[in-house]
Motif scaffolding. Structure first.
Motif, PDB file in Angstrom:
ATOM      1  N   TRP A   1       0.872  -1.174   0.000  1.00  0.00           N
ATOM      2  CA  TRP A   1       0.000   0.000   0.000  1.00  0.00           C
ATOM      3  C   TRP A   1       0.910   1.225   0.000  1.00  0.00           C
ATOM      4  O   TRP A   1       1.904   1.279   0.722  1.00  0.00           O
ATOM      5  CB  TRP A   1      -0.858   0.021   1.251  1.00  0.00           C
ATOM      6  N   TRP A   2       0.558   2.234  -0.831  1.00  0.00           N
ATOM      7  CA  TRP A   2       1.381   3.432  -0.956  1.00  0.00           C
ATOM      8  C   TRP A   2       0.512   4.680  -0.799  1.00  0.00           C
ATOM      9  O   TRP A   2      -0.698   4.630  -1.035  1.00  0.00           O
ATOM     10  CB  TRP A   2       2.064   3.491  -2.328  1.00  0.00           C
ATOM     11  N   VAL A   3       1.162   5.778  -0.441  1.00  0.00           N
ATOM     12  CA  VAL A   3       0.499   7.075  -0.465  1.00  0.00           C
ATOM     13  C   VAL A   3       1.370   8.017  -1.284  1.00  0.00           C
ATOM     14  O   VAL A   3       2.602   8.016  -1.152  1.00  0.00           O
ATOM     15  CB  VAL A   3       0.252   7.632   0.960  1.00  0.00           C
ATOM     16  N   GLN A   4       0.729   8.762  -2.171  1.00  0.00           N
ATOM     17  CA  GLN A   4       1.451   9.753  -2.974  1.00  0.00           C
ATOM     18  C   GLN A   4       1.139  11.137  -2.417  1.00  0.00           C
ATOM     19  O   GLN A   4      -0.019  11.539  -2.315  1.00  0.00           O
ATOM     20  CB  GLN A   4       1.016   9.696  -4.441  1.00  0.00           C
ATOM     21  N   ARG A   5       2.177  11.844  -2.061  1.00  0.00           N
ATOM     22  CA  ARG A   5       2.008  13.237  -1.618  1.00  0.00           C
ATOM     23  C   ARG A   5       3.277  14.013  -1.912  1.00  0.00           C
ATOM     24  O   ARG A   5       4.376  13.475  -1.895  1.00  0.00           O
ATOM     25  CB  ARG A   5       1.661  13.309  -0.124  1.00  0.00           C
ATOM     26  N   ASP A   6       3.070  15.281  -2.211  1.00  0.00           N
ATOM     27  CA  ASP A   6       4.190  16.190  -2.473  1.00  0.00           C
ATOM     28  C   ASP A   6       5.129  15.654  -3.548  1.00  0.00           C
ATOM     29  O   ASP A   6       6.358  15.799  -3.461  1.00  0.00           O
ATOM     30  CB  ASP A   6       4.986  16.459  -1.185  1.00  0.00           C
ATOM     31  N   GLY A   7       4.559  15.022  -4.562  1.00  0.00           N
ATOM     32  CA  GLY A   7       5.367  14.572  -5.685  1.00  0.00           C
ATOM     33  C   GLY A   7       6.179  13.322  -5.426  1.00  0.00           C
ATOM     34  O   GLY A   7       7.029  12.956  -6.245  1.00  0.00           O
ATOM     35  N   CYS A   8       5.948  12.641  -4.287  1.00  0.00           N
ATOM     36  CA  CYS A   8       6.715  11.442  -3.953  1.00  0.00           C
ATOM     37  C   CYS A   8       5.774  10.316  -3.555  1.00  0.00           C
ATOM     38  O   CYS A   8       4.641  10.541  -3.138  1.00  0.00           O
ATOM     39  CB  CYS A   8       7.694  11.722  -2.805  1.00  0.00           C
ATOM     40  N   ILE A   9       6.276   9.083  -3.674  1.00  0.00           N
ATOM     41  CA  ILE A   9       5.527   7.900  -3.295  1.00  0.00           C
ATOM     42  C   ILE A   9       6.129   7.339  -2.016  1.00  0.00           C
ATOM     43  O   ILE A   9       7.347   7.134  -1.927  1.00  0.00           O
ATOM     44  CB  ILE A   9       5.579   6.824  -4.400  1.00  0.00           C
ATOM     45  N   HIS A  10       5.291   7.112  -1.004  1.00  0.00           N
ATOM     46  CA  HIS A  10       5.754   6.582   0.272  1.00  0.00           C
ATOM     47  C   HIS A  10       5.033   5.266   0.564  1.00  0.00           C
ATOM     48  O   HIS A  10       3.810   5.189   0.429  1.00  0.00           O
ATOM     49  CB  HIS A  10       5.482   7.572   1.404  1.00  0.00           C
ATOM     50  N   LYS A  11       5.789   4.265   0.997  1.00  0.00           N
ATOM     51  CA  LYS A  11       5.187   2.986   1.353  1.00  0.00           C
ATOM     52  C   LYS A  11       4.498   3.104   2.702  1.00  0.00           C
ATOM     53  O   LYS A  11       5.036   3.685   3.649  1.00  0.00           O
ATOM     54  CB  LYS A  11       6.242   1.883   1.385  1.00  0.00           C
ATOM     55  N   ILE A  12       3.288   2.535   2.803  1.00  0.00           N
ATOM     56  CA  ILE A  12       2.517   2.589   4.040  1.00  0.00           C
ATOM     57  C   ILE A  12       2.820   1.342   4.858  1.00  0.00           C
ATOM     58  O   ILE A  12       2.668   0.216   4.364  1.00  0.00           O
ATOM     59  CB  ILE A  12       1.009   2.654   3.747  1.00  0.00           C
ATOM     60  N   PRO A  13       3.250   1.485   6.113  1.00  0.00           N
ATOM     61  CA  PRO A  13       3.470   0.291   6.941  1.00  0.00           C
ATOM     62  C   PRO A  13       2.149  -0.416   7.236  1.00  0.00           C
ATOM     63  O   PRO A  13       1.197   0.201   7.699  1.00  0.00           O
ATOM     64  CB  PRO A  13       4.101   0.862   8.219  1.00  0.00           C
ATOM     65  N   SER A  14       2.106  -1.699   6.941  1.00  0.00           N
ATOM     66  CA  SER A  14       0.863  -2.464   7.085  1.00  0.00           C
ATOM     67  C   SER A  14       0.868  -3.410   8.269  1.00  0.00           C
ATOM     68  O   SER A  14      -0.145  -4.021   8.570  1.00  0.00           O
ATOM     69  CB  SER A  14       0.583  -3.268   5.808  1.00  0.00           C
ATOM     70  N   THR A  15       2.011  -3.566   8.923  1.00  0.00           N
ATOM     71  CA  THR A  15       2.113  -4.422  10.104  1.00  0.00           C
ATOM     72  C   THR A  15       2.944  -3.701  11.150  1.00  0.00           C
ATOM     73  O   THR A  15       3.622  -2.708  10.869  1.00  0.00           O
ATOM     74  CB  THR A  15       2.793  -5.768   9.772  1.00  0.00           C
ATOM     75  N   ARG A  16       2.935  -4.225  12.373  1.00  0.00           N
ATOM     76  CA  ARG A  16       3.749  -3.617  13.425  1.00  0.00           C
ATOM     77  C   ARG A  16       5.234  -3.725  13.089  1.00  0.00           C
ATOM     78  O   ARG A  16       6.020  -2.817  13.401  1.00  0.00           O
ATOM     79  CB  ARG A  16       3.441  -4.304  14.760  1.00  0.00           C
ATOM     80  N   GLU A  17       5.629  -4.812  12.429  1.00  0.00           N
ATOM     81  CA  GLU A  17       7.027  -4.960  12.025  1.00  0.00           C
ATOM     82  C   GLU A  17       7.410  -3.871  11.028  1.00  0.00           C
ATOM     83  O   GLU A  17       8.519  -3.326  11.082  1.00  0.00           O
ATOM     84  CB  GLU A  17       7.255  -6.341  11.418  1.00  0.00           C
ATOM     85  N   ASP A  18       6.483  -3.558  10.117  1.00  0.00           N
ATOM     86  CA  ASP A  18       6.747  -2.492   9.151  1.00  0.00           C
ATOM     87  C   ASP A  18       6.972  -1.160   9.856  1.00  0.00           C
ATOM     88  O   ASP A  18       7.831  -0.361   9.457  1.00  0.00           O
ATOM     89  CB  ASP A  18       5.570  -2.344   8.181  1.00  0.00           C
ATOM     90  N   VAL A  19       6.191  -0.915  10.907  1.00  0.00           N
ATOM     91  CA  VAL A  19       6.337   0.349  11.643  1.00  0.00           C
ATOM     92  C   VAL A  19       7.722   0.434  12.273  1.00  0.00           C
ATOM     93  O   VAL A  19       8.416   1.454  12.171  1.00  0.00           O
ATOM     94  CB  VAL A  19       5.245   0.466  12.739  1.00  0.00           C
ATOM     95  N   PHE A  20       8.165  -0.640  12.928  1.00  0.00           N
ATOM     96  CA  PHE A  20       9.476  -0.637  13.580  1.00  0.00           C
ATOM     97  C   PHE A  20      10.609  -0.431  12.571  1.00  0.00           C
ATOM     98  O   PHE A  20      11.621   0.214  12.875  1.00  0.00           O
ATOM     99  CB  PHE A  20       9.694  -1.952  14.335  1.00  0.00           C
ATOM    100  N   ASN A  21      10.431  -0.989  11.363  1.00  0.00           N
ATOM    101  CA  ASN A  21      11.507  -0.940  10.364  1.00  0.00           C
ATOM    102  C   ASN A  21      11.458   0.289   9.477  1.00  0.00           C
ATOM    103  O   ASN A  21      12.357   0.483   8.646  1.00  0.00           O
ATOM    104  CB  ASN A  21      11.449  -2.191   9.487  1.00  0.00           C
ATOM    105  N   ASP A  22      10.434   1.126   9.633  1.00  0.00           N
ATOM    106  CA  ASP A  22      10.280   2.299   8.768  1.00  0.00           C
ATOM    107  C   ASP A  22      11.146   3.445   9.290  1.00  0.00           C
ATOM    108  O   ASP A  22      10.831   4.077  10.308  1.00  0.00           O
ATOM    109  CB  ASP A  22       8.811   2.724   8.717  1.00  0.00           C
ATOM    110  N   GLU A  23      12.239   3.717   8.589  1.00  0.00           N
ATOM    111  CA  GLU A  23      13.170   4.761   9.026  1.00  0.00           C
ATOM    112  C   GLU A  23      12.658   6.164   8.750  1.00  0.00           C
ATOM    113  O   GLU A  23      13.224   7.139   9.265  1.00  0.00           O
ATOM    114  CB  GLU A  23      14.523   4.554   8.337  1.00  0.00           C
ATOM    115  N   SER A  24      11.580   6.289   7.962  1.00  0.00           N
ATOM    116  CA  SER A  24      11.046   7.617   7.669  1.00  0.00           C
ATOM    117  C   SER A  24      10.188   8.157   8.807  1.00  0.00           C
ATOM    118  O   SER A  24       9.852   9.340   8.831  1.00  0.00           O
ATOM    119  CB  SER A  24      10.216   7.578   6.379  1.00  0.00           C
ATOM    120  N   LEU A  25       9.812   7.294   9.768  1.00  0.00           N
ATOM    121  CA  LEU A  25       8.973   7.712  10.888  1.00  0.00           C
ATOM    122  C   LEU A  25       9.835   8.083  12.086  1.00  0.00           C
ATOM    123  O   LEU A  25      10.798   7.380  12.419  1.00  0.00           O
ATOM    124  CB  LEU A  25       8.021   6.583  11.286  1.00  0.00           C
TER     125      LEU A  25
END
Length: 511
Positions: free
Chosen positions: A132-156
């Motif tokens: 799942w992705w979100v497009q904003r400000d001319g860029c595409i960002h991957k949406i974390p879909s699990t708790r593991e994704d949240v922990f591994n997301d360096e953009s947060l």
């Protein structure tokens, strides 16, 4: 056609959309004599998948039948600066299988087990819906879909991770464990829950709305409803394997499921007539001299070629049954959604990372196009991007299915959809171009209704399916309506456990 007139059918089913196809399959396996007709020359009805040439004919059909679910259809062929480039040209018409009703099927749905128990899943190939992705400000960002994704997301940031984890822990609670008064939740919007209950940062509102696949902004969807939808997404993740929680059927999605169901129904004894329209229907006159006592409660229909047919039951959508376009109790749906099918010159491989180490490469991705107002005021625009592995386009291209619920006026919603597709393509580089686009408006239920979605019977022998949901996730409510229609035809002795169930001793769909 004389044999059709001589037969007394248990049921005549009009249209080959998913509900009608599942009903035909279930009744044929219950030993009923089924005549299944469709005015189109292909299977699928409102769920059909079309080639480029079929799409041209479909436009004419939309104009000819103004009471159908589809309106205002048009095809455009944007001019490319590199028309003669091999990467910017359309393939042959039949190399495309474009779905008119693209949907994803969550792993934890009732629909997939029903396909398995019916054994038609053996004739289908399912592909993973990946990121799942979100497009904003001319860029595409991957949406974390699990708790593991949240922990591994360096953009947060750590603060954002804590707020997001608090929300996700709440989502994954078992129903009934909430410390919040259910009545308070019922009155609260998702936006209010973000702002007051969970203190979710504004930058995460649109991504969480995308996990709910809500067709309305966060300020308009009740928190309880959004919670159920996000919970479905989270609990489906990893059900079939790490990294994904939903699937699509290869070669046209719902259309392929419909066609396989019809083929299995034919093996079970169902008779199929494509390219045949039911032009009139009436009750058999009990006083007619040729009428026997067994025919006194029958319906008589006339096909477009003049063939007369008799049946005990008639089933279909209101728009497909003559004189029943607006039967009592079947109000026309108020929800409208603009959709477009877009063929793109690039496979967009970056949208389809493997679901996990040694996991499947997904064939579909979801993108929410966030224009800054999506979560607060405006209905979100979703893009379902299908890779060339989905079997819907030639290698080296992809198909983008775009949709937005009509909120203001028809033309502004259509323009928002076009702008969203173009802004997304702009993020993918100058080499990515739009080759072909089909735009149309569809009437129906914009989201899964969960309740109030039931079979309609304007008369005992006429079974009317409510308008299909055009929600992005496939609605399990369809099975409930099909089962109600099956029960009406079978009668009081219906064995609920035999609904859609395969009986190997009778026939084999693999033959």
């Amino acid at each position: 056609m004389d044999s059709l007139s001589e037969e007394i059918w248990d049921v005549v089913i009009v249209g080959t959309s998913i509900p009608q196809s599942l009903l035909a399959l279930s009744l044929s396996r219950s030993g009923k004599k089924v005549l299944h007709i469709d005015r189109h020359t292909y299977y699928g009805g409102n769920d059909a998948a079309v080639s480029l040439q079929d799409a041209e004919e479909w436009l004419k059909d939309v104009e000819k039948y103004p009471n159908s679910a589809f309106k205002a259809a048009s095809i455009s062929r944007p001019q490319s600066e590199e028309e003669n480039s091999p990467t910017s040209s359309l393939g042959p018409s039949r190399s495309y299988t474009l779905s008119l009703n693209p949907q994803v099927i969550y792993a934890q749905s009732k629909f997939l087990p029903s396909l398995v128990s019916s054994r038609i899943h053996n004739q289908l190939e399912f592909l993973a819906v990946g990121s799942w992705w979100v497009q904003r400000d001319g860029c595409i960002h991957k949406i974390p879909s699990t708790r593991e994704d949240v922990f591994n997301d360096e953009s947060l940031s750590m603060k954002d991770k804590r707020g997001l984890m608090k929300f996700l822990r709440y989502v994954l609670q078992e129903e009934g464990e909430s410390a919040t008064d259910p009545e308070d939740e019922g009155d609260m919007s998702l936006q209010a829950a973000f702002d007051t209950k969970f203190k979710v940062p504004a930058s995460l509102h649109a991504p969480l709305l995308a996990l709910a696949l809500s067709s309305v902004p966060a300020s308009s969807i009740p928190f309880r409803k959004a919670l159920a939808r996000i919970r479905r997404h989270m609990r489906s993740m990893g059900y079939f394997g790490p990294g994904f929680g939903a699937v699509i059927a290869k070669y046209g999605g719902n259309s392929e499921i419909s066609q396989v169901a019809c083929r299995a129904a034919a093996v079970g004894g169902g008779v199929y007539l494509l390219g045949q329209e039911l032009t009139s229907v009436s009750a058999v006159d009990p006083d007619a001299a040729a009428t026997t006592s067994s025919e006194s409660s029958l319906l008589e229909g006339t096909l477009v070629d003049g063939t007369k047919i008799k049946t005990r039951f008639l089933a279909g959508f209101p728009s497909e049954i003559p004189t029943l376009e607006n039967p009592h109790g079947t109000e026309s749906p108020s929800d409208k959604t603009w959709r477009s099918i877009n063929i793109v010159s690039d496979p967009l491989r970056s949208l389809f990372p493997p679901t996990s180490d040694n996991g499947p490469v997904p064939a579909a991705a979801i993108v929410l196009v966030d224009d800054g107002e999506t979560s607060l005021e405006r209905c979100p625009v979703y893009l379902q991007v299908h890779s060339d592995d989905a079997g819907e386009c030639p290698p080296g291209q992809c198909v983008i299915y775009a949709s937005v619920r009509v909120q203001e006026n028809d033309e502004s919603s259509k323009q928002r959809l076009q702008d969203a597709v173009q802004s997304f393509l702009d993020t993918q580089g100058a080499s990515t171009s739009l080759l072909w686009s089909l735009s149309y408006m569809v009437s129906g239920l914009a989201e899964d209704p969960h309740s109030g979605y039931s079979l309609l019977q304007p008369s005992p022998s006429v079974l009317v399916f409510p308008s299909e949901s055009h929600d992005i996730p496939f609605s399990d409510s369809v099975l409930d309506v099909v089962k109600a229609a099956w029960r009406s035809v079978i009668g009081a002795d219906a064995d609920e456990t035999s609904f859609l169930r395969f009986e190997a001793r009778e026939y084999d769909v693999d033959d």
